[in-house]
Design a protein around this motif. Structure first.
Motif: not given
Length: 734
Positions: A201-209, A212-225
């Motif tokens: 499940x390497x490809x699946x885990x990498x895609x999920x990560x 997840x990193x993209x969602x965390x970045x979006x949340x971080x930008x939202x929190x920063x704003x």
């Protein structure tokens, strides 16, 4: 009897063999017997019966043999089918894309395919049928391809794996070397065996990560704003007391440069930087705060107030987060504290004023009597000022009957009309001037052409100057200033009247001098001059340099009215004089192209040369409310006065309404309705004249850069850097 001679449990062959032996024995006895009673015949008869029974048993045996042969044939066919099914099962398992293994109820491996253990080549050859499950788990734990967390040993992993094995259905992921992942599915079979599936499940885990990193970045930008748009300053520390988040408001409130806020900065470092500029109050000290931060047990919320610098008061609230980090917020409560203090002081002052009010009322009666006398004298002074243009108009009218030609008569009539207009303006101004002392005076700012004002003054005062033999000169100018026309005219009338009154020989000169974004209107005379000790007295009511002057020369209100009107208009007045050589009065007035409404500010209208943005007017056109508010706040902190609008039409209406032209236009490139910032600036320029422009946009294309360069607009890319914005504004204004 016969049946007792054979064992029914023996095979048919054995039974037949025994029966044949019995028959042979009986036949021998019959042949050898000499019994006369017929025993031989009975024995023969018995033998015949036994032969029939043997035949019957032989037939049964043959049938049994046939059945046995048929069963053996069927068994052989079943074995063949079983072997075929086993081969098909093995082929099917081998065709499965995942690793597959089957353990029986005794925890021994029955079979597995070639993909089972493929991710661990160092142990794959050892995964063979007969391997016990515990040995299989031990081999996996020792594989060099298994990537375990630093705090987990192979022994710990084996214990956790065997604990999961006790469950009927288990699905979990294993991290392998090379940042690869394998999912293990373990299920119990109905007979108590165990089936294991291994899936990459390497490809699946990498895609999920990545997701997840993209969602965390979006949340971080939202929190920063969000942090950047709240009024509180916020600092976030992790469980190791390191700074992991903050906003610009914290830098402003704590007076720490933003560059000194660094990710991972220890709390102690930031606290030591602040210790010299803050002081605690409300029973909390710096030691209490440090003890709260370093507390090993759960931290209760902590709230206190502190002074930052000499005037700022901050309300501080500290709260622990679930991960043992904590958040500290700072709220500026200076205004609230000052308001509370002002209420206390107001209460005390009110008590004092109530106590002293009775005495003030007694004094007010005497003041009212003096005011009545002052008003009478004021009316006398006002009537004197009215006589100047009236006298000029009378002299002009008197010349109309002296045989002038049509052109000269028309010119004289125009001058007479101008003098009468001055009378009208004086009468209107008198009503406003009477409000100066009462505080009810109001002004109406507009663009005033100084040249036209000089022309009116020349027509009104030239006869008076000629009567005294003085030269009166107005230097021509096309300057336009921002002021109240009535009050400015009244100020010049009083200054000219004084200049002519106190000049016996020589001349009076009126002109303007440009001083950056302001204009100095100056009145020069060659009169008697004013001594240094008299320069503060001349602006007082009913004070005249020559106390022996007659009432016809005025009541001493002219310069008092000039000073009050200049104070109302925020036009600084300056006096330079030398005894026996003359006097210069200068009035500093904002230029119409650069003027601001100085009446709404308690500061002088002259711009500080040390800060080019101070008192600069910027027109901001931005359709996004949040960004517009942030830009306004940022520019206002630099001293810029911002006129904000959401569209070009709103900006045009605003400029028409207030009658003030900005120093620079800052416009977003993408506006509502398909409009662009470049189009908006171009349309405003066509209507209001050429103005510097700045475009802000997230579009970094060369086409937009070339378009702005061609139009002469500075381009500022998004996200907007505050220092770059400041530099762009300074460049535009310069």
């Amino acid at each position: 009897m016969i049946e007792s001679l054979t064992d029914p449990n023996d095979p048919l062959d054995r039974q037949n063999e025994k029966l044949l032996k019995i028959v042979a024995a009986l036949m021998r006895r019959v042949e050898e017997s000499t019994d006369a009673s017929g025993a031989a015949y009975a024995q023969f008869q018995r033998a015949a019966m036994l032969e029939q029974e043997v035949r019957a048993r032989t037939d049964d045996l043959e049938r049994a043999l046939d059945l046995l042969n048929d069963s053996n044939a069927r068994l052989a066919q079943a074995n063949q089918e079983t072997e075929a099914a086993r081969a098909n099962l093995a082929n099917a398992i081998e065709a499965v894309q995942e690793g597959f293994a089957l353990f029986n109820r005794d925890e021994e491996m029955v079979l597995c395919n070639s993909r089972f253990g493929l991710h661990m080549p160092d142990i794959q050859t050892k995964l063979t049928p007969g391997l016990r499950f515990t040995d299989y788990v031990g081999l996996v734990s020792q594989s060099r391809f298994l990537s375990l967390p630093g705090v987990v040993s192979p022994k710990d992993w084996v214990q956790r794996r065997m604990a999961r094995h006790a469950e009927d259905h288990v699905v979990f992921n294993i991290c392998l070397s090379g940042n690869r992942w394998m999912q293990v599915s373990e299920h119990r079979t109905p007979d108590g065996g165990t089936v294991i599936l291994q899936t990459d499940v390497t490809d699946i885990m990498r895609f999920e990560r990545q997701e997840r990193d993209r969602i965390l970045d979006d949340k971080a930008r939202l929190i920063r704003a969000t942090l950047e748009h709240i009024d509180q300053g916020v600092c976030i520390f992790d469980s190791k007391l390191r700074l992991v988040g903050w906003n610009n408001r914290a830098s402003e409130l704590l007076a720490i440069p933003n560059a000194q806020f660094q990710m991972g900065a220890p709390f102690q470092t930031l606290f030591h930087r602040l210790s010299a500029t803050i002081s605690f109050e409300g029973g909390v000290s710096d030691a209490d705060l440090l003890a709260w931060v370093n507390r090993s047990t759960e931290r209760p919320p902590l709230q206190f107030q502190m002074h930052s610098g000499r005037a700022k008061i901050l309300s501080v609230f500290s709260q622990e987060m679930p991960d043992r980090g904590f958040v500290i917020s700072f709220t500026d409560v200076t205004a609230e504290r000052k308001s509370a203090q002002a209420l206390v002081e107001a209460k005390e002052l009110l008590e004092q004023r109530v106590a002293s009010r009775t005495m003030e009322l007694a004094d007010a009666l005497n003041e009212a009597e003096r005011a009545n006398a002052s008003k009478s004298r004021f009316v006398a002074a006002a009537s004197h000022d009215l006589l100047q243009p009236l006298s000029a108009a009378k002299l002009y009218v008197s010349t109309l009957g002296s045989g002038l030609d049509k052109a000269d008569a028309r010119a004289v009539a125009v001058k007479a009309e101008s003098a009468l207009n001055s009378v009208e303006h004086i009468l209107e101004a008198l009503l406003d001037i009477s409000k100066l002392d009462s505080g009810r005076a109001s002004v109406h700012l507009s663009s005033v052409p100084v040249g036209e004002l000089f022309s009116q003054m020349e027509d009104a005062f030239r006869p008076m100057a000629q009567a005294k033999g003085l030269g009166l000169r107005f230097v021509g100018t096309d300057t336009v200033v921002r002021s109240d026309a009535s009050y400015l005219r009244r100020i010049l009338q009083n200054l000219l009247s004084n200049a002519i009154r106190y000049t016996e020989t020589g001349r009076v000169l009126v002109g303007v001098r440009r001083m950056g974004k302001t204009v100095s209107i100056q009145v020069w005379d060659t009169g008697i001059g004013i001594a240094p000790d008299q320069r503060g007295v001349v602006f007082q009511e009913f004070k005249r340099i020559h106390s022996d002057a007659s009432a016809a020369e005025g009541m001493g209100l002219g310069l008092a009215i000039v000073e009050r009107a200049c104070g109302l208009l925020k036009h600084p007045i300056n006096l330079q004089s030398e005894l026996g050589r003359g006097t210069v009065f200068s009035i500093t007035v904002p230029s119409a192209g650069q003027a601001r409404d100085a009446l709404n500010s308690g500061e002088p209208s002259i711009q500080s040369r040390s800060d080019v943005l101070h008192r600069t007017v910027a027109l901001l056109i931005e359709n996004d409310d949040n960004l517009r508010g942030a830009l306004c706040m940022t520019m206002e902190n630099w001293g810029v006065q911002v006129l904000e609008a959401a569209s070009k039409d709103e900006a045009a209406n605003l400029l028409r309404e207030i009658g003030i032209l900005p120093d620079v236009i800052v416009a977003d490139f993408q506006l509502d309705g398909g409009k662009t910032g470049t189009e908006a600036i171009a349309e405003l320029t066509r209507e209001f004249g050429q103005l510097p422009g700045c475009i802000i946009s997230a579009d970094r294309s060369t086409e937009l850069a070339a378009s702005c360069k061609t139009a002469g607009y500075l381009l500022l890319p998004k996200p907007i850097d505050a220092q770059k914005l400041k530099s762009v504004l300074e460049a535009s204004v310069s």
